[in-house]
Design an enzyme around this catalytic site. Structure first.
Site, PDB file in Angstrom:
ATOM      1  N   ALA A  66       0.875  -1.167   0.000  1.00 12.37           N
ATOM      2  CA  ALA A  66       0.000   0.000   0.000  1.00 12.37           C
ATOM      3  C   ALA A  66       0.915   1.220   0.000  1.00 12.37           C
ATOM      4  O   ALA A  66       2.086   1.126   0.373  1.00 12.37           O
ATOM      5  CB  ALA A  66      -0.872  -0.021   1.248  1.00 12.37           C
ATOM      6  N   GLY A 109       0.607  -4.857   0.886  1.00  8.55           N
ATOM      7  CA  GLY A 109      -0.566  -4.871   0.008  1.00  8.55           C
ATOM      8  C   GLY A 109      -0.297  -5.553  -1.326  1.00  8.55           C
ATOM      9  O   GLY A 109      -1.226  -6.076  -1.958  1.00  8.55           O
ATOM     10  N   GLU A 112      -0.790  -9.102  -0.680  1.00  7.80           N
ATOM     11  CA  GLU A 112      -2.225  -9.297  -0.436  1.00  7.80           C
ATOM     12  C   GLU A 112      -3.023  -9.240  -1.738  1.00  7.80           C
ATOM     13  O   GLU A 112      -3.973  -9.994  -1.931  1.00  7.80           O
ATOM     14  CB  GLU A 112      -2.726  -8.239   0.556  1.00  7.80           C
ATOM     15  CG  GLU A 112      -2.122  -8.431   1.946  1.00  7.80           C
ATOM     16  CD  GLU A 112      -2.443  -7.281   2.891  1.00  7.80           C
ATOM     17  OE1 GLU A 112      -1.905  -6.173   2.661  1.00  7.80           O
ATOM     18  OE2 GLU A 112      -3.218  -7.464   3.829  1.00  7.80           O
ATOM     19  N   GLU A 132       4.609  -5.180   7.324  1.00  8.99           N
ATOM     20  CA  GLU A 132       3.894  -4.122   8.045  1.00  8.99           C
ATOM     21  C   GLU A 132       4.397  -3.916   9.457  1.00  8.99           C
ATOM     22  O   GLU A 132       4.408  -2.798   9.971  1.00  8.99           O
ATOM     23  CB  GLU A 132       2.381  -4.423   8.079  1.00  8.99           C
ATOM     24  CG  GLU A 132       1.653  -4.221   6.768  1.00  8.99           C
ATOM     25  CD  GLU A 132       1.702  -5.435   5.846  1.00  8.99           C
ATOM     26  OE1 GLU A 132       2.459  -6.388   6.135  1.00  8.99           O
ATOM     27  OE2 GLU A 132       0.983  -5.434   4.836  1.00  8.99           O
TER      28      GLU A 132
HETATM   29  N1  CO8 Z   1       4.654   3.166  -0.684  1.00  9.08           N
HETATM   30  C1  CO8 Z   1       5.050   4.333  -1.236  1.00  9.08           C
HETATM   31  N2  CO8 Z   1       6.193   4.459  -1.904  1.00  9.08           N
HETATM   32  C2  CO8 Z   1       6.985   3.372  -2.024  1.00  9.08           C
HETATM   33  C3  CO8 Z   1       6.633   2.129  -1.467  1.00  9.08           C
HETATM   34  C4  CO8 Z   1       5.388   2.038  -0.755  1.00  9.08           C
HETATM   35  N3  CO8 Z   1       4.942   0.890  -0.222  1.00  9.08           N
HETATM   36  N4  CO8 Z   1       7.616   1.240  -1.739  1.00  9.08           N
HETATM   37  C5  CO8 Z   1       8.547   1.912  -2.432  1.00  9.08           C
HETATM   38  N5  CO8 Z   1       8.183   3.175  -2.618  1.00  9.08           N
HETATM   39  C6  CO8 Z   1       8.912   4.252  -3.326  1.00  9.08           C
HETATM   40  C7  CO8 Z   1      10.113   4.697  -2.526  1.00  9.08           C
HETATM   41  O1  CO8 Z   1       9.725   5.644  -1.557  1.00  9.08           O
HETATM   42  C8  CO8 Z   1      10.971   5.309  -3.606  1.00  9.08           C
HETATM   43  O2  CO8 Z   1      10.445   6.563  -3.947  1.00  9.08           O
HETATM   44  P1  CO8 Z   1      11.443   7.835  -4.114  1.00  9.08           P
HETATM   45  O3  CO8 Z   1      12.303   7.461  -5.288  1.00  9.08           O
HETATM   46  O4  CO8 Z   1      10.514   8.964  -4.350  1.00  9.08           O
HETATM   47  O5  CO8 Z   1      12.225   7.918  -2.843  1.00  9.08           O
HETATM   48  C9  CO8 Z   1      10.701   4.390  -4.815  1.00  9.08           C
HETATM   49  O6  CO8 Z   1       9.459   3.727  -4.529  1.00  9.08           O
HETATM   50  C10 CO8 Z   1      11.771   3.332  -4.978  1.00  9.08           C
HETATM   51  O7  CO8 Z   1      11.910   2.630  -3.778  1.00  9.08           O
HETATM   52  P2  CO8 Z   1      13.327   2.386  -3.049  1.00  9.08           P
HETATM   53  O8  CO8 Z   1      14.282   3.483  -3.374  1.00  9.08           O
HETATM   54  O9  CO8 Z   1      13.075   2.105  -1.611  1.00  9.08           O
HETATM   55  O10 CO8 Z   1      13.796   1.043  -3.812  1.00  9.08           O
HETATM   56  P3  CO8 Z   1      14.790  -0.087  -3.274  1.00  9.08           P
HETATM   57  O11 CO8 Z   1      15.069  -0.968  -4.436  1.00  9.08           O
HETATM   58  O12 CO8 Z   1      15.925   0.539  -2.539  1.00  9.08           O
HETATM   59  O13 CO8 Z   1      13.939  -0.900  -2.152  1.00  9.08           O
HETATM   60  C11 CO8 Z   1      11.984  -2.046  -1.302  1.00  9.08           C
HETATM   61  C12 CO8 Z   1      12.828  -1.657  -2.534  1.00  9.08           C
HETATM   62  C13 CO8 Z   1      12.775  -3.008  -0.408  1.00  9.08           C
HETATM   63  C14 CO8 Z   1      10.731  -2.744  -1.800  1.00  9.08           C
HETATM   64  C15 CO8 Z   1      11.610  -0.782  -0.488  1.00  9.08           C
HETATM   65  O14 CO8 Z   1      11.086   0.194  -1.385  1.00  9.08           O
HETATM   66  C16 CO8 Z   1      10.600  -0.988   0.606  1.00  9.08           C
HETATM   67  O15 CO8 Z   1      10.926  -1.527   1.653  1.00  9.08           O
HETATM   68  N6  CO8 Z   1       9.329  -0.564   0.385  1.00  9.08           N
HETATM   69  C17 CO8 Z   1       8.282  -0.632   1.370  1.00  9.08           C
HETATM   70  C18 CO8 Z   1       7.766  -2.028   1.530  1.00  9.08           C
HETATM   71  C19 CO8 Z   1       6.675  -2.083   2.574  1.00  9.08           C
HETATM   72  O16 CO8 Z   1       6.894  -1.827   3.743  1.00  9.08           O
HETATM   73  N7  CO8 Z   1       5.466  -2.444   2.159  1.00  9.08           N
HETATM   74  C20 CO8 Z   1       4.341  -2.563   3.039  1.00  9.08           C
HETATM   75  C21 CO8 Z   1       3.574  -1.305   3.026  1.00  9.08           C
HETATM   76  S1  CO8 Z   1       2.249  -1.317   4.223  1.00  9.08           S
HETATM   77  C22 CO8 Z   1       0.998  -2.180   3.498  1.00  9.08           C
HETATM   78  O17 CO8 Z   1       1.102  -2.594   2.403  1.00  9.08           O
HETATM   79  C23 CO8 Z   1      -0.265  -2.432   4.246  1.00  9.08           C
HETATM   80  C24 CO8 Z   1      -0.415  -1.547   5.397  1.00  9.08           C
HETATM   81  C25 CO8 Z   1      -1.710  -1.817   6.059  1.00  9.08           C
HETATM   82  C26 CO8 Z   1      -1.938  -0.724   7.018  1.00  9.08           C
HETATM   83  C27 CO8 Z   1      -3.395  -0.642   7.335  1.00  9.08           C
HETATM   84  C28 CO8 Z   1      -3.794   0.821   7.510  1.00  9.08           C
HETATM   85  C29 CO8 Z   1      -5.305   0.957   7.468  1.00  9.08           C
END
Ligand code: CO8
Length: 258
Positions: A66, A109, A112, A132
């Site tokens: 997400a 997400g 999921e 998460e």
């Molecule tokens: N959301 C928003 N932006 C993202 C996300 C994300 N989930 N993942 C990556 N991006 C963006 C980064 O911020 C970055 O943007 P920018 O260039 O503007 O800084 C761009 O995508 C590239 O990402 P990275 O530079 O981080 O790329 P890497 O190759 O270094 O790393 C990873 C890749 C390991 C996948 C890393 O991006 C990462 O860890 N991402 C997040 C993964 C994560 O935690 N996902 C779970 C999200 S929470 C969810 O899905 C459910 C939450 C439920 C909550 C319930 C609330 C009601």
């Protein structure tokens, strides 16, 4: 179907191919992506010329979760009143079979979303996880239920509580993924399977999906009763008569989806 900004949408014969396309955010699923995906699947679900839907992402990411930037400043009241993520339920109401073709990251997400599909094919580079916990939250699009059902409690719990990532080989071993392919063959294989499914009797594939999904929702006795009634009712289709006649006459069936 309206033009989508977060997706690429095309059809190949009786197969619809939906590609998540937010390359700058590793296909993070924001509200717009959710709405556009729900709209596209609703459209193809109603289209009698489509028999199967494939959802894929890029080579680097199916979807990295997400959209964290969208969620960062939301409060409990915001997400509660907007019933955040309830729109994803619409996707799971799709009656036609859906295949997720996953390469690279399928996290949070993204994992999921893959699990909302009926079959997951992965490339050798696929990485599944529910990280998460590292953000101080829990999954919100069905992960705690679907991953647990897919791979069992102990393994799922270990993944949820540590936030670790599972590679494609482990995902296949654990039953999360149906098959693993080299990156350059993933989409072609997913489309081939989709084509095979789309050539079957559509009412039969739809009823099959409905019956299998029952196993996740009700107890065994109720599920078996449901399956038996669905089995009885499929005898009303012309495709049943055609499929069985074709077998007896040693020829290929010509299904009319009726
Ligand atoms: N959301 C928003 N932006 C993202 C996300 C994300 N989930 N993942 C990556 N991006 C963006 C980064 O911020 C970055 O943007 P920018 O260039 O503007 O800084 C761009 O995508 C590239 O990402 P990275 O530079 O981080 O790329 P890497 O190759 O270094 O790393 C990873 C890749 C390991 C996948 C890393 O991006 C990462 O860890 N991402 C997040 C993964 C994560 O935690 N996902 C779970 C999200 S929470 C969810 O899905 C459910 C939450 C439920 C909550 C319930 C609330 C009601």
């Amino acid at each position: 179907l309206n033009q989508a900004e977060t997706l690429l949408i095309e059809t190949r014969g009786r197969v619809a191919l939906i590609t998540l396309n937010r390359p700058g955010a590793l296909n993070a699923l924001n509200r717009q992506a959710m709405q556009e995906l729900a709209e596209a699947t609703r459209h193809f679900d109603r289209d009698p010329n489509i028999g199967c839907i494939v959802i894929t992402g890029s080579e680097k990411a199916f979807a990295a979760g997400a959209d964290i930037k969208e969620m960062q400043h939301q409060s409990f009241m915001d997400v509660y009143l907007a019933d955040w993520f309830s729109g994803w339920e619409e996707l799971t109401r799709t009656r036609k079979p859906m295949i997720a073709a996953v390469s690279g990251y399928a996290l949070g997400g993204g994992c999921e979303l893959a699990m909302m599909c009926d079959i997951i094919y992965a490339s050798e580079t696929a990485k599944f996880g529910q990280p998460e916990i590292k953000l101080g939250v829990i999954p919100g699009m069905g992960g705690t239920q679907r991953l647990t059902l897919a791979i069992g409690k102990s393994k799922a719990m270990e993944m949820f509580l540590t936030g670790r990532v599972m590679d494609a080989a482990e995902a296949e071993r654990s039953g999360l993924v149906a098959k693993v392919f080299p990156v350059d063959r993933l989409l072609e294989e997913a489309l081939k399977t989709a084509e095979t499914i789309a050539a079957m009797s559509m009412p039969a594939t739809m009823m099959m999906k409905e019956a299998v999904n029952r196993s996740f929702e009700v107890c065994l006795a109720e599920g078996i009763r449901f399956e038996r009634r669905a089995f009885h009712s499929i005898f009303a289709t012309q495709d049943k008569a055609e499929g069985m006649s074709a077998f007896v006459e040693k020829r290929t069936p010509n299904f009319s989806n009726s």
